[in-house]
Design an enzyme around this catalytic site. Structure first.
Site, mmCIF file in Angstrom:
data_model
loop_
_atom_site.group_PDB
_atom_site.id
_atom_site.type_symbol
_atom_site.label_atom_id
_atom_site.label_comp_id
_atom_site.label_asym_id
_atom_site.label_seq_id
_atom_site.Cartn_x
_atom_site.Cartn_y
_atom_site.Cartn_z
ATOM 1 N N PHE A 1 -7.153 19.482 -24.696
ATOM 2 C CA PHE A 1 -7.932 18.267 -24.907
ATOM 3 C C PHE A 1 -9.270 18.387 -24.178
ATOM 4 O O PHE A 1 -9.400 19.158 -23.230
ATOM 5 C CB PHE A 1 -7.142 17.043 -24.415
ATOM 6 C CG PHE A 1 -7.882 15.756 -24.663
ATOM 7 C CD1 PHE A 1 -8.139 15.338 -25.958
ATOM 8 C CD2 PHE A 1 -8.352 14.982 -23.620
ATOM 9 C CE1 PHE A 1 -8.852 14.166 -26.199
ATOM 10 C CE2 PHE A 1 -9.062 13.813 -23.843
ATOM 11 C CZ PHE A 1 -9.314 13.408 -25.141
ATOM 12 N N ASP A 2 -10.273 17.608 -24.585
ATOM 13 C CA ASP A 2 -11.628 17.825 -24.045
ATOM 14 C C ASP A 2 -11.761 17.580 -22.539
ATOM 15 O O ASP A 2 -12.445 18.338 -21.860
ATOM 16 C CB ASP A 2 -12.694 17.052 -24.835
ATOM 17 C CG ASP A 2 -12.461 15.562 -24.858
ATOM 18 O OD1 ASP A 2 -11.322 15.146 -24.657
ATOM 19 O OD2 ASP A 2 -13.422 14.808 -25.095
ATOM 20 N N TYR B 1 0.841 -1.215 0.000
ATOM 21 C CA TYR B 1 0.000 0.000 0.000
ATOM 22 C C TYR B 1 0.868 1.254 0.000
ATOM 23 O O TYR B 1 0.590 2.210 -0.707
ATOM 24 C CB TYR B 1 -0.915 -0.012 1.233
ATOM 25 C CG TYR B 1 -1.979 1.052 1.186
ATOM 26 C CD1 TYR B 1 -3.258 0.766 0.715
ATOM 27 C CD2 TYR B 1 -1.702 2.353 1.599
ATOM 28 C CE1 TYR B 1 -4.228 1.758 0.660
ATOM 29 C CE2 TYR B 1 -2.671 3.339 1.538
ATOM 30 C CZ TYR B 1 -3.932 3.029 1.075
ATOM 31 O OH TYR B 1 -4.902 4.011 1.008
ATOM 32 N N ALA C 1 0.629 13.480 -22.685
ATOM 33 C CA ALA C 1 0.168 12.147 -23.090
ATOM 34 C C ALA C 1 1.030 11.530 -24.206
ATOM 35 O O ALA C 1 1.355 10.355 -24.165
ATOM 36 C CB ALA C 1 -1.290 12.216 -23.524
ATOM 37 N N LYS D 1 -1.123 6.391 -23.273
ATOM 38 C CA LYS D 1 -0.599 6.657 -24.622
ATOM 39 C C LYS D 1 0.893 6.299 -24.615
ATOM 40 O O LYS D 1 1.248 5.135 -24.767
ATOM 41 C CB LYS D 1 -0.825 8.124 -25.006
ATOM 42 C CG LYS D 1 -2.270 8.454 -25.363
ATOM 43 C CD LYS D 1 -3.095 8.774 -24.175
ATOM 44 C CE LYS D 1 -4.451 9.336 -24.508
ATOM 45 N NZ LYS D 1 -5.253 9.506 -23.282
HETATM 46 N N1 F0G Z 1 -4.641 14.848 -22.584
HETATM 47 C C1 F0G Z 1 -4.635 14.456 -23.857
HETATM 48 C C2 F0G Z 1 -3.837 15.215 -24.867
HETATM 49 C C3 F0G Z 1 -5.366 13.334 -24.240
HETATM 50 O O1 F0G Z 1 -5.352 12.956 -25.525
HETATM 51 C C4 F0G Z 1 -6.100 12.619 -23.256
HETATM 52 C C5 F0G Z 1 -6.883 11.460 -23.613
HETATM 53 C C6 F0G Z 1 -6.067 13.066 -21.926
HETATM 54 C C7 F0G Z 1 -5.319 14.190 -21.624
HETATM 55 C C8 F0G Z 1 -6.821 12.364 -20.839
HETATM 56 O O2 F0G Z 1 -6.208 11.190 -20.485
HETATM 57 O O3 F0G Z 1 -7.849 9.408 -21.095
HETATM 58 O O4 F0G Z 1 -5.951 8.958 -19.527
HETATM 59 O O5 F0G Z 1 -7.847 10.349 -18.807
HETATM 60 N N2 F0G Z 1 -7.159 11.152 -24.788
HETATM 61 C C9 F0G Z 1 -7.856 9.971 -25.228
HETATM 62 C C10 F0G Z 1 -8.059 10.062 -26.704
HETATM 63 C C11 F0G Z 1 -9.090 9.648 -24.487
HETATM 64 O O6 F0G Z 1 -8.794 9.220 -27.246
HETATM 65 O O7 F0G Z 1 -7.468 10.931 -27.362
HETATM 66 P P1 F0G Z 1 -7.018 9.894 -19.972
#
Ligand code: F0G
Length: 467
Positions: A124-125, A72, A217, A258
């Protein structure tokens, strides 16, 4: 004869995938409310929904899984990961999280407050979601060339320094917690940021007293492009380039799914001790104790190996040349894609591909659905559904580009799969003039709607507002 390129690995384990018929796929799409996220994986032949957590691990990584330490607190696997992250990034402190957005949640819980402004290159979204949920605003300062799919600028993820300085001049320093540089820039097409640009962003931000952080990522793919495209970088190793990249920021969030070459995981790496202590509290509340943060010991062990593999040139060359192979096939077939070809995906310009589908009927989503119907290939919309509504006006935000992303999982498919994908897209392209109707929303959630939105074939009636 010059020997052709061949991958620097052989395949030790295979997983069966099955073809389906067009009739089956049409029924499944209706059941899925025309949202590709709702399909079962067994209904998909080639899955290009994402490159996130969908890749294959190496035998060395699987070996590390067996020897992971599940303690842990103070796990040996944490230590291995910490040493690896330190040696690749140069950052002192490590906080594991269960994935990238969790890293955003922890870090932004400390740094972002109501009314703040976070400039960067096409966030990113989930990143934007974590900013907006805190009633703060993301401002996109990406260079204009990024929005012209035919512009061959080698670093279309770059930040426009004038746009960034405008933000720094317009808002007081206290309202700008940091500038976020996403490497590579997923939302603008997997496009890299140059070392020169990172350095300039750092210098400008230093002048205004604003820290720079990286959303990392796909940092290794970014470093590969720097080696291939930036003057003076060709003889450096990926690891040397990555170290320099990270020296232009105070810290990073990472989605290990990634360029960590694992199926789940993330982390925050930082230099500032005070910030690390504050973020540790949020890690404990949201993720778990600071030496595992939502990850199993074995997963941290596999990640430590994965980060080292992902920053090897031979791996990156095979990875990115496969994406290029698909992109070049599509170019050969006359299909409008974003150029230069990105690191993790090929992006099709659906406004050019489907000129007869109105923007209010989601042409990128429409094209993704057509590609699935054609050949059982699952892609993802990077367009108006993803861009979501303006949080204040609740109007659709129409992004500059309406793209379909073909994300290639790492070390997973062969070039025969790439040929199949290219042929499927070509078939849809040949009947593009018959595709005149898109889709309309029947239900959507408050935020991040593309994951769960329900759609139906468009009938020309104005779309419903969210309930
Ligand atoms: N930042 C970037 C640039 C990303 O592409 C992603 C995720 C995240 C943050 C979030 O990371 O999914 O581990 O929580 N991208 C995926 C995609 C979902 O399909 O491009 P995560």
């Amino acid at each position: 004869m010059k020997l052709p390129y061949a991958e620097p690995f052989r395949i030790k384990m295979v997983e069966e995938i099955r073809q389906s018929t067009r009739g089956e796929r049409e029924i499944w799409l209706k059941e899925a409310k025309f949202n590709l996220f709702n399909l079962k994986s067994s209904q998909v032949f080639i899955d290009l929904l994402t490159d996130s957590g969908t890749g294959a691990m190496s035998d060395t990584q699987w070996g590390a899984i067996m020897t992971g330490d599940e303690s842990y607190a103070g796990s040996r696997s944490f230590e291995e990961l910490h040493n690896t992250v330190q040696s690749i990034t140069g950052y002192k402190y490590l906080l594991p999280t269960h994935q990238g957005r969790a890293a955003e949640n922890v870090l932004f819980s400390v740094l972002v407050k109501d009314g703040d402004i976070v400039p960067g290159n096409s966030h990113f979204d989930t990143t934007k979601g974590h900013i907006e949920i805190r009633k703060a605003h993301a401002i996109d300062c990406t260079i204009d060339e990024a929005f012209d799919i035919n512009d061959l600028h080698p670093f279309k993820g770059n930040i426009n320094l004038e746009k960034l300085e405008e933000v720094y001049k317009k808002y007081p320093k206290e309202q700008i917690p940091f500038c976020l540089v996403t490497i590579t820039c997923n939302s603008s097409g997997g496009q890299p940021v140059s070392l020169e640009n990172m350095k300039a962003v750092k210098e400008l931000s230093d002048r205004y007293g604003i820290p720079v952080y990286f959303d990392s990522a796909r940092f290794a793919e970014n470093a590969y492009f720097i080696k291939k495209r930036e003057a003076g970088q060709e003889n450096r190793t990926i690891k040397e380039i990555a170290k320099e990249m990270f020296s232009y920021g105070e810290g990073m969030t990472m989605s290990s799914k990634k360029d960590g070459l694992v199926n789940i995981g993330g982390f925050i790496a930082l230099n500032d001790e005070e910030l690390y202590k504050k973020a540790s509290n949020f890690t404990i509340i949201f993720e778990g104790f600071i030496t595992y943060g939502g990850m199993a010991g074995r997963d941290m062990a596999a990640l430590a190996v994965g980060l080292n593999e992902a920053t090897e040139f031979a791996y990156l060359e095979s990875r990115i040349s496969q994406v290029e192979y698909l992109g070049n096939k599509l170019i050969e077939y006359g299909i409008p894609i974003q150029k230069p070809i990105g690191g993790h995906a090929v992006f099709i310009d659906s406004l050019n591909f489907l000129p007869n589908v109105s923007r209010s009927e989601y042409p990128a989503q429409t094209l993704g659905l057509e590609i699935y119907k054609e050949a059982g290939i699952r892609t993802v919309e990077i367009g108006t559904l993803l861009a979501d509504r303006d949080p204040e006006t609740r109007e659709n935000r129409y992004p500059k580009l309406e793209l379909v992303r073909l994300a290639i999982p790492r070390r997973t498919y062969t070039n025969n799969h790439m040929d199949y994908i290219a042929a499927a897209v070509k078939n849809v392209y040949e009947r593009r003039n018959e595709i005149t109707k898109g889709y309309q929303i029947t239900w959507e959630p408050e935020i991040l709607r593309h994951f769960s939105v329900h759609l139906e074939e468009a009938d020309g009636i104005v779309e419903l507002q969210p309930k």
